[in-house]
Design an enzyme around this catalytic site. Structure first.
Site, PDB file in Angstrom:
ATOM      1  N   GLU A 100       0.870  -1.416   0.064  1.00  0.00           N
ATOM      2  CA  GLU A 100       0.118  -0.031  -0.061  1.00  0.00           C
ATOM      3  C   GLU A 100       0.887   1.371   0.182  1.00  0.00           C
ATOM      4  OE1 GLU A 100      -3.646   1.782   2.527  1.00  0.00           O
ATOM      5  OE2 GLU A 100      -2.114   0.631   3.637  1.00  0.00           O
TER       6      GLU A 100
ATOM      7  N   GLU B 143     -12.179   2.256   5.752  1.00  0.00           N
ATOM      8  CA  GLU B 143     -10.964   2.518   6.817  1.00  0.00           C
ATOM      9  C   GLU B 143     -11.073   3.963   6.793  1.00  0.00           C
ATOM     10  OE1 GLU B 143      -6.604   0.802   6.956  1.00  0.00           O
ATOM     11  OE2 GLU B 143      -6.832   2.480   5.541  1.00  0.00           O
TER      12      GLU B 143
END
Length: 263
Positions: free
Chosen positions: A143, A240
């Site tokens: 990520e 998230e």
């Protein structure tokens, strides 16, 4: 239609962690993710997943000592043994939770660090991890994380992560496309999503700039969910984000995706 996964490290903060599985299931979520499951026994988490018929979509490898500011081990020269132990722990939990996607955190660039050496270390650790997981059904994801939220994070652009994935060359090493981080660092979300889609193994969303519900702020994440649908994305989209008030109060936007809004 995109499948939403509740990130239990971010939402449902109103209740203790083990109770968040039931809270998510009550709203109609069929999958969850979290940052780090290691504070709880894997058997306890697995029991909650079975009880509420939930899929564990994603979690991260141990990041090192989070309380001392560590944010990953994979790109840190001299910490190879620690990374190997972190991988062992993550795979142990992945088997118990039947989780098929693990996020490998690269780590921070320390003052004066040799970033070329970090790149070599990252490649070496990733190749070993990919060899270890080949044929297991586990996907490893990387990520890019913006430098506003985590200053000095080693992997912070999609071009850098794409280069690393290409260099490693393992089919089960993919991109974790967090559209919140992408907007902060690079923008041009639709075109980048289209271009990066073949590399994408997992997606996460949150509103910009304050990381609240994805229907808030400067980027139209609901439009981007339609883009992912058009592209044929069949994985999970992790939520998230930090609810502005309570989790339930901010879920109205998700009714379109099968989430039941309850107070």
């Amino acid at each position: 239609m995109p499948k939403l996964a509740a990130n239990l490290s971010w939402i449902y903060q109103e209740v203790p962690l083990l109770q968040r599985f039931g809270a998510a299931a009550a709203h109609g979520f069929e999958a969850v993710e979290m940052l780090f499951p290691y504070e709880l026994p894997a058997a306890d988490i697995a029991a909650e997943l079975r009880k509420h018929k939930l899929v564990q979509a994603l979690f991260n490898l141990p990041p090192g000592d989070w309380s001392k500011g560590e944010r990953g081990l994979a790109a840190l020269p001299g910490r190879e043994a620690d990374f190997a132990a972190a991988l062992d722990k993550a795979l142990e939990y992945a088997e118990a939770l039947e989780c098929r996607t693990l996020h490998v955190m690269s780590g921070l660039i320390a003052p004066g660090a040799d970033t070329t050496a970090m790149h070599r270390t990252f490649l070496s650790n990733l190749r070993k991890a990919c060899n270890r997981t080949a044929g297991s059904g586990v996907t490893l994801v990387l990520e890019p994380i913006n430098h506003r939220d985590i200053p000095s994070y080693f992997t912070h652009t999609t071009d850098q992560v794409k280069k690393i994935i290409d260099e490693v060359g393992a089919p089960h090493l993919k991109l974790q496309l967090d559209l919140y981080h992408l907007q902060v660092t690079e923008g041009d979300l639709t075109r980048r999503t289209e271009r990066l889609f073949p590399l994408t193994g997992h997606v996460q969303i949150a509103g910009n700039p304050d990381r609240n519900e994805p229907d808030l702020g400067e980027a139209n994440h609901l439009y981007l969910l339609d883009v992912l649908d058009r592209l044929g994305y069949r994985g999970y989209v992790g939520l998230e984000y930090k609810p502005r008030t309570t989790t339930a109060a901010g879920l109205g936007w998700a009714a379109k995706y099968g989430i039941k809004v309850r107070a």
